[in-house]
Design a protein around this motif. Structure first.
Motif: not given
Length: 543
Positions: A68-93
């Motif tokens: 549970l720890f590694i799945v949750s931690g990896s998901s946390h990191l993946a969502l953060t990286i995806i959000s970073g791309f969306c933030l730089l490109r302003r794809w999402i409000s």
């Protein structure tokens, strides 16, 4: 998740909380805060993953559920990286991103807390940072909502651990205290964000007022100089440099003009001497007025400079107004002997013994008397020009009624005119009497010079530069380009029988109604007079 709310009248403010519509964050500040929080989240996610795969061995700090720890931690990191791309490109409000990051933070950190051994592991305190971020990023009642969600997540984890006997003991008291701290942090963050918003709004208002004051001062026709008692110039506007003929404003009054410095010294000693006429190097003169300008810390003085030519222009306008009254009086006096001359010519023409040559002379007397009388009537009309009483007018209905009335008054048939409109609702602000007088002149000119027997006169209502325009279009030969610049000048006419005042009066009446009268050639090479009127639907304040 709700989309970003952005009222049209406040394009630089984001309203991320749908439950607190009055709470807004400046757009630039909001995106900057989101970048900071995303950076914190990226560091935290990397720490979780590094903790699991560290050299201390797998599962370091994970006492309950490594998977549970590694799945949750990896998901946390993946969502953060995806959000970073969306933030730089302003794809999402901004609103969707901020709400998603806070919500996923609460869920994932709660799962990591459970994997690390429950609430006693201390991981739950990381939710405090997420709740504080919700107050800054989203604010309003939404900050309290996320605090409630985090508290429920902690409590749900404790209930689940108790039901499944995951841990030896549970800590409901600690969970309650942690939930209370979430609400406290949310309220403090909300109060801090609100104070920051008020401070930013006040500073923005101050900056806007300062810019507005500077703009007004810099664009005044009069020159402004702020000076202390020692003749030191503290501030000045562009008009002051222009009037004093200085490329750059010097530091002292004496450098501008010794006469100005001397007049300023006289005023300091005798405040009643607050007006002076200062000669300039080119032989012209400049009016100067002095006034005290007390401030909280020191007493300054304001010197107001005015161009003598501008003063003479206003004086000339006053003279012209008096001359207009005199002209009207003269016109009245001319009318009486002119009537006698016209009447005598008419009686003389009735003599049966007159020769053909003498009868021709009486006809010349009658024609020119009529023309002079028309000129006098136009001059009297100028002197009697009344103020404009503008009202909202439906141009489509009014113009249709006008064509019927104009044809009936002048004995024309309706088929000489056509009417079109680009809009179903055409509400203009205009004086009806002035509008009729303008169109009477334009339509009579169109019938006289526009060859209506070939093609009817077109009256069209169009939208042009946010104004409603009535166009009178005819198929005549048009006006010679060399004569167009004199078209609206008084007494300019190409007709031997015209007075040259019709278009001049029409333009004056148009300006009296804040309208514009112009002439141009259409794309079909037709002659067109365009009268543009203020749109009643867009005009809010009439000054």
């Amino acid at each position: 998740m709700l989309n970003e709310l952005k009222p049209e009248n406040k394009p630089d403010i984001i309203y991320p909380c749908p439950f607190s519509m009055g709470y807004g964050i400046p757009r630039q500040q909001a995106w900057l805060l989101l970048k900071v929080f995303l950076t914190y989240r990226l560091i935290l996610a990397c720490l979780f993953v590094m903790l699991f795969f560290s050299r201390l061995g797998p599962g370091t700090g994970v006492r309950h559920d490594e998977y549970l720890f590694i799945v949750s931690g990896s998901s946390h990191l993946a969502l953060t990286i995806i959000s970073g791309f969306c933030l730089l490109r302003r794809w999402i409000s901004y609103t969707v991103q901020a709400q998603t990051l806070i919500f996923t933070d609460i869920i994932i950190i709660t799962l990591i807390m459970h994997a690390c051994g429950g609430i006693n592991s201390g991981v739950g305190i990381l939710l405090a940072a997420s709740i504080a971020a919700s107050g800054l990023l989203i604010g309003g009642r939404c900050a309290l909502l996320f605090a409630a969600i985090a508290s429920l997540a902690i409590l749900t984890e404790q209930i689940y651990a108790f039901q499944t006997h995951s841990f030896r003991d549970t800590a409901y008291t600690y969970a309650a205290m942690l939930g209370a701290s979430f609400f406290t942090i949310a309220m403090l963050a909300y109060a801090l964000a609100q104070r920051t918003e008020q401070s930013t709004a006040q500073q923005k208002t101050i900056n806007q007022l300062e810019e507005l004051s500077k703009y007004i001062i810099q664009h005044l026709q009069s020159g402004i100089i702020i000076s202390d008692r020692d003749h030191q110039i503290r501030m000045s506007n562009e008009a002051a440099a222009r009037l004093t003929q200085c490329s750059t404003m010097p530091d002292r009054l004496h450098a501008i003009s010794p006469y100005l410095a001397e007049a300023f010294s006289y005023w300091l000693n005798d405040p009643s001497q607050d007006f002076a006429v200062i000669p300039l190097t080119d032989g012209s003169e400049m009016q100067t007025r002095f006034t005290a300008l007390p401030t909280r810390h020191e007493a300054l003085n304001m010197i107001i400079l005015e161009d003598i030519a501008f003063y003479n222009q206003r004086l000339q306008q006053s003279k012209l107004a008096s001359l207009g009254q005199l002209t009207a009086s003269i016109a009245h006096e001319i009318r009486n002997p002119l009537g006698a001359i016209s009447h005598a010519g008419q009686l003389l023409s009735e003599n049966v013994e007159l020769s053909d040559e003498d009868r021709r002379l009486t006809e010349i007397i009658r024609n020119h008397s009529t023309r002079v009388n028309k000129i006098i009537e136009d001059i009297l009309q100028l002197s009697r020009r009344s103020a404009s009483l503008r009202k909202k007018v439906n141009l489509i209905q009014w113009l249709d009624d006008y064509i019927e009335q104009f044809c009936a008054e002048n004995g024309f048939t309706r088929d000489l005119f056509t009417m079109t409109s680009e809009s179903e609702q055409a509400q203009a602000l205009v004086d009806k009497g002035h509008l009729k007088q303008i169109l009477d002149n334009l339509c009579q000119n169109a019938l006289k010079y526009g060859s209506p027997e070939k093609k009817p006169i077109s009256l069209a209502i169009r939208q042009h530069e946010q104004m409603l325009c009535i166009e009178v279009i005819d198929s005549g030969p048009g006006i010679d380009p060399s004569q167009r610049k004199h078209l609206f000048e008084p007494f300019f006419t190409t007709s031997a029988q015209g007075t040259g005042l019709g278009l001049y009066i029409s333009k004056e009446l148009a300006e009296l109604n804040q309208a514009k009268l112009s002439y141009h050639i259409t794309d079909q090479s037709q002659s067109c007079f365009r009268l543009c009127l203020p749109n009643a639907e867009q005009t809010l304040i009439d000054i």
